[in-house]
Design a protein around this motif. Sequence first.
Motif, PDB file in Angstrom:
ATOM      1  N   GLU A 157      -2.717  -2.964 -13.086  1.00  9.75           N
ATOM      2  CA  GLU A 157      -2.172  -3.981 -13.948  1.00  9.75           C
ATOM      3  C   GLU A 157      -2.883  -5.168 -14.368  1.00  9.75           C
ATOM      4  OE1 GLU A 157       1.019  -3.500 -15.539  1.00  9.75           O
ATOM      5  OE2 GLU A 157       1.011  -1.523 -14.275  1.00  9.75           O
ATOM      6  N   GLU A 158      -2.864  -5.610 -15.593  1.00 11.61           N
ATOM      7  CA  GLU A 158      -3.818  -6.593 -16.193  1.00 11.61           C
ATOM      8  C   GLU A 158      -3.481  -8.027 -15.492  1.00 11.61           C
ATOM      9  OE1 GLU A 158      -6.853  -8.345 -18.085  1.00 11.61           O
ATOM     10  OE2 GLU A 158      -6.264  -6.146 -18.158  1.00 11.61           O
ATOM     11  N   GLU A 159      -2.058  -8.219 -15.519  1.00 16.54           N
ATOM     12  CA  GLU A 159      -1.740  -9.665 -15.100  1.00 16.54           C
ATOM     13  C   GLU A 159      -1.760  -9.635 -13.546  1.00 16.54           C
ATOM     14  OE1 GLU A 159       2.804  -7.838 -15.472  1.00 16.54           O
ATOM     15  OE2 GLU A 159       2.248  -9.553 -16.492  1.00 16.54           O
ATOM     16  N   THR A 160      -2.009  -8.709 -12.846  1.00 16.62           N
ATOM     17  CA  THR A 160      -2.154  -8.869 -11.332  1.00 16.62           C
ATOM     18  C   THR A 160      -3.455  -8.373 -10.751  1.00 16.62           C
ATOM     19  OG1 THR A 160      -0.779  -6.881 -10.926  1.00 16.62           O
ATOM     20  CG2 THR A 160       0.340  -8.841 -10.861  1.00 16.62           C
ATOM     21  N   LYS A 161      -4.187  -7.754 -11.619  1.00 15.36           N
ATOM     22  CA  LYS A 161      -5.512  -7.160 -10.973  1.00 15.36           C
ATOM     23  C   LYS A 161      -6.448  -7.975 -10.316  1.00 15.36           C
ATOM     24  CE  LYS A 161      -8.233  -7.452 -15.235  1.00 15.36           C
ATOM     25  NZ  LYS A 161      -9.009  -6.643 -16.234  1.00 15.36           N
ATOM     26  N   ASP A 162      -6.465  -9.362 -10.564  1.00 16.63           N
ATOM     27  CA  ASP A 162      -7.289 -10.101 -10.181  1.00 16.63           C
ATOM     28  C   ASP A 162      -6.810 -11.054  -8.766  1.00 16.63           C
ATOM     29  OD1 ASP A 162      -9.345  -9.709 -11.935  1.00 16.63           O
ATOM     30  OD2 ASP A 162      -8.452 -11.015 -13.315  1.00 16.63           O
ATOM     31  N   ILE A 163      -5.637 -10.897  -8.283  1.00 19.46           N
ATOM     32  CA  ILE A 163      -5.224 -11.307  -7.279  1.00 19.46           C
ATOM     33  C   ILE A 163      -5.846 -10.639  -6.052  1.00 19.46           C
ATOM     34  CG2 ILE A 163      -3.045 -11.999  -5.999  1.00 19.46           C
ATOM     35  CD1 ILE A 163      -1.528 -11.806  -8.555  1.00 19.46           C
ATOM     36  N   PRO A 164      -6.280 -11.421  -5.209  1.00 19.89           N
ATOM     37  CA  PRO A 164      -6.891 -10.616  -3.819  1.00 19.89           C
ATOM     38  C   PRO A 164      -5.899 -10.340  -3.048  1.00 19.89           C
ATOM     39  CG  PRO A 164      -7.114 -13.007  -3.897  1.00 19.89           C
ATOM     40  CD  PRO A 164      -6.930 -12.783  -5.195  1.00 19.89           C
ATOM     41  N   ILE A 165      -5.925  -9.156  -2.447  1.00 20.78           N
ATOM     42  CA  ILE A 165      -4.776  -8.498  -1.468  1.00 20.78           C
ATOM     43  C   ILE A 165      -5.673  -8.380   0.074  1.00 20.78           C
ATOM     44  CG2 ILE A 165      -3.551  -6.506  -0.942  1.00 20.78           C
ATOM     45  CD1 ILE A 165      -3.361  -6.260  -4.257  1.00 20.78           C
ATOM     46  N   ILE A 166      -4.875  -8.661   1.066  1.00 22.16           N
ATOM     47  CA  ILE A 166      -5.317  -8.520   2.246  1.00 22.16           C
ATOM     48  C   ILE A 166      -4.132  -7.694   2.946  1.00 22.16           C
ATOM     49  CG2 ILE A 166      -5.650  -9.440   4.737  1.00 22.16           C
ATOM     50  CD1 ILE A 166      -6.427 -12.199   3.090  1.00 22.16           C
ATOM     51  N   PHE A 167      -4.764  -6.484   3.374  1.00 19.07           N
ATOM     52  CA  PHE A 167      -3.807  -5.555   4.080  1.00 19.07           C
ATOM     53  C   PHE A 167      -3.548  -5.943   5.487  1.00 19.07           C
ATOM     54  CE2 PHE A 167      -4.817  -1.656   1.153  1.00 19.07           C
ATOM     55  CZ  PHE A 167      -3.540  -1.658   0.723  1.00 19.07           C
ATOM     56  N   MET A 168      -2.264  -5.818   5.937  1.00 19.60           N
ATOM     57  CA  MET A 168      -1.852  -6.015   7.271  1.00 19.60           C
ATOM     58  C   MET A 168      -1.465  -4.862   7.801  1.00 19.60           C
ATOM     59  SD  MET A 168       0.521  -9.311   6.551  1.00 19.60           S
ATOM     60  CE  MET A 168       1.756  -8.503   5.587  1.00 19.60           C
ATOM     61  N   ASP A 206       1.859  -5.377   3.521  1.00 17.10           N
ATOM     62  CA  ASP A 206       1.706  -4.439   4.734  1.00 17.10           C
ATOM     63  C   ASP A 206       1.551  -3.087   4.532  1.00 17.10           C
ATOM     64  OD1 ASP A 206       2.345  -3.673   7.473  1.00 17.10           O
ATOM     65  OD2 ASP A 206       4.410  -3.175   6.852  1.00 17.10           O
ATOM     66  N   VAL A 207       0.883  -2.270   5.353  1.00 19.47           N
ATOM     67  CA  VAL A 207       0.386  -0.797   4.820  1.00 19.47           C
ATOM     68  C   VAL A 207       1.490   0.153   4.779  1.00 19.47           C
ATOM     69  CG1 VAL A 207      -1.045   1.033   5.441  1.00 19.47           C
ATOM     70  CG2 VAL A 207      -1.957  -1.003   5.274  1.00 19.47           C
ATOM     71  N   MET A 208       2.144   0.076   6.300  1.00 20.06           N
ATOM     72  CA  MET A 208       3.377   1.018   6.434  1.00 20.06           C
ATOM     73  C   MET A 208       4.656   0.518   6.219  1.00 20.06           C
ATOM     74  SD  MET A 208       1.360   3.526   7.547  1.00 20.06           S
ATOM     75  CE  MET A 208       2.581   4.456   8.424  1.00 20.06           C
ATOM     76  N   MET A 209       5.164   1.060   5.054  1.00 23.11           N
ATOM     77  CA  MET A 209       6.588   0.711   4.555  1.00 23.11           C
ATOM     78  C   MET A 209       7.078   1.807   4.037  1.00 23.11           C
ATOM     79  SD  MET A 209       6.157  -3.051   2.507  1.00 23.11           S
ATOM     80  CE  MET A 209       4.728  -2.188   1.475  1.00 23.11           C
ATOM     81  N   PRO A 210       8.589   1.904   4.036  1.00 23.62           N
ATOM     82  CA  PRO A 210       9.473   3.127   3.443  1.00 23.62           C
ATOM     83  C   PRO A 210       9.194   2.903   2.018  1.00 23.62           C
ATOM     84  CG  PRO A 210      10.776   1.069   4.229  1.00 23.62           C
ATOM     85  CD  PRO A 210       9.677   0.779   4.578  1.00 23.62           C
ATOM     86  N   GLY A 211       9.177   4.175   1.367  1.00 16.71           N
ATOM     87  CA  GLY A 211       9.297   4.329  -0.187  1.00 16.71           C
ATOM     88  C   GLY A 211       7.766   4.202  -0.540  1.00 16.71           C
ATOM     89  N   MET A 212       7.549   3.238  -1.358  1.00 19.96           N
ATOM     90  CA  MET A 212       5.954   2.681  -1.800  1.00 19.96           C
ATOM     91  C   MET A 212       5.249   2.174  -0.670  1.00 19.96           C
ATOM     92  SD  MET A 212       4.948   0.647  -4.888  1.00 19.96           S
ATOM     93  CE  MET A 212       5.364   1.617  -6.236  1.00 19.96           C
ATOM     94  N   ASP A 213       4.331   2.944  -0.116  1.00 17.69           N
ATOM     95  CA  ASP A 213       3.567   2.352   1.032  1.00 17.69           C
ATOM     96  C   ASP A 213       2.424   1.090   0.607  1.00 17.69           C
ATOM     97  OD1 ASP A 213       1.326   3.565   0.090  1.00 17.69           O
ATOM     98  OD2 ASP A 213       1.265   5.084   1.498  1.00 17.69           O
TER      99      ASP A 213
END
Length: 369
Positions: free
Chosen positions: A78-89, A60-67
């Motif tokens: 981060e090396e361990e997560t950089k290749d995980i595809p992310i779909i914004f909502m 999700d894009v709009m979240m309190p604290g860290m968006d």
Amino acid sequence: MNAHIKIHKGSLLIVDDLMDNIKLLMHFLAEEGFKVLIARDGEQGIRTAQYAKPDLILLDVMMPGMDGFEACRHLKNEEETKDIPIIFMSALTDTIDKVKGFQSGAADYITKPFQHDEVLARVNTHLNIVRLQQQLQKRNMELQAFATTVAHDLKNPLSGIIGLIDILDDKFTEDCLIDADSVENLQMVSQSARQMLDLISALLLLAGVSSASEVILLPLDMPEIIKTVVHRIEHTRKEFQGVIEYPADLPLAVGYAPWVEEIWINYLINGLKYGGCPPHLKISACVQSDNYIKFSVKDNGDGLSPEDQKKLFIPFARLNKDTTGHGLGLSIVQQIVEKLNGKAGVESQLGDGCLFYFTLPIFHETDFL
């Protein structure tokens, strides 16, 4: 009795601060056969992704604290997560927000309210892309391993053949056991075998450069490296009656010495073969304003047109039918230099020879403390 076995299609992480959104997505995605993980904010989403390593993240894009934008940038750094595809909502539909999402590293965008078919289609598409990339990477590794093994297996017997040809050539020539035409044919066989050996060595070098994930850069004694290279190519220098000039002192750069030797070998042999008649090569170096050192070799040949200069670093490319070799040397140089965080290229004008160069980071003592 027939048992119904549900096959998981992959693991998904949903990061959203609204429980209604999570329940909606979680319900139908689980029904579609996905293993679904949840996180309620950006920080928790990052920790969960690092621990569970999901196949895809719905963020999700709009979240309190860290968006979502900040969380995405963190995951991609981060090396361990950089290749995980992310779909914004997001309910945001402005182009500027979508562009910001892609600049953060997102693979796709889904707008609220959710359409089940759209979400499913986008999730499946990006999971398929990841699987295809993984399969391609595996096939490339297998192909590279096969090619390296074959090259190694060919190199040793071919070296033996060349040695035997040289012995026969010397013996037959000294004892006058064969005529001049037969001697010439034997020398042609030897030359062909050496060209094959050069190609195998180039392929092994290319495989080594391509497979190296990280190289430790160390200070280089460049005059000593060049001295070693000149000794290695002495046979070629004599064949073309060339002259190679290089200064006794050169600026101190960092790199990987065995690879830098190969750069000089390719540049100098090209200069001897295609420089002037006879070739006269001058090696020089200068410190640039960007904290890099530009090393170069200038020949006294006819120079190259802009069109020919563009072809030089393309694998297997040859400028004309008279060009010998396999067309891999300069493309390997470019790959080596890029692995060493530098650049390679050529500067030339017709009638004024060619200047082949490569850049390496300058040595800073503070980097090695």
